[in-house]
Design a protein around this motif. Sequence first.
Motif, PDB file in Angstrom:
ATOM      1  N   ARG A  47      -1.193  -2.412  -5.163  1.00 34.13           N
ATOM      2  CA  ARG A  47      -0.463  -1.207  -4.900  1.00 34.13           C
ATOM      3  C   ARG A  47      -0.399  -0.591  -6.353  1.00 34.13           C
ATOM      4  NH1 ARG A  47       4.213  -2.128  -0.457  1.00 34.13           N
ATOM      5  NH2 ARG A  47       2.761  -3.016   1.199  1.00 34.13           N
ATOM      6  N   GLY A  50       2.425   2.222  -8.250  1.00 37.36           N
ATOM      7  CA  GLY A  50       3.764   2.749  -8.163  1.00 37.36           C
ATOM      8  C   GLY A  50       4.762   1.953  -8.867  1.00 37.36           C
ATOM      9  N   ARG A  88       2.085   3.079  -3.366  1.00 41.31           N
ATOM     10  CA  ARG A  88       0.624   3.448  -2.604  1.00 41.31           C
ATOM     11  C   ARG A  88      -0.103   2.096  -2.621  1.00 41.31           C
ATOM     12  NH1 ARG A  88      -3.160   7.336  -5.466  1.00 41.31           N
ATOM     13  NH2 ARG A  88      -5.031   6.538  -4.769  1.00 41.31           N
TER      14      ARG A  88
END
Length: 157
Positions: free
Chosen positions: A137, A139, A148
């Motif tokens: 991910r 973020g 995200r």
Amino acid sequence: MIRRAALRALTAAAVTAFLALPLAQGTPATAATATAATTINADDDNPFRWMELDGLRADFQFMCPAGHCTGFWSLVLTDDVARQKFEGRKFFVYAPATGEFSFFLDTDIAVRTVDHPGQVRLVDTDFMRSHPRVEVRYGDPEHPDQARVVASATTLM
């Protein structure tokens, strides 16, 4: 839960110690020559071959600490994902089913987050085998549900 976290911490420490050993001995690790790659059939030992990869690919690399070459497998971002624009956040490894985090191997150090797509290198196969789906991910790791999903690895049963 505590036992699983302790096992992951021990795995991270073991990987870091293994990869840092040549540096501690004063011998730099160097890349192997192309001829060394032809003598080892890396495909036979790919620990990720039973996983469905989205945005990730298996990558086999050599390290040659003190002249003794060792190959290892890892997952890295595919070229099309790595070329995307990423600014101001961190990459991290997350298991959405349990809310647990893993680590990346950055050069020879296990780290929880990295800044650049080229630094995404997953080697924690125990973590990936113990979770049906693992995601890379991008973020804020403090708010993983808002980050995200850029890549994933799903264990095929």
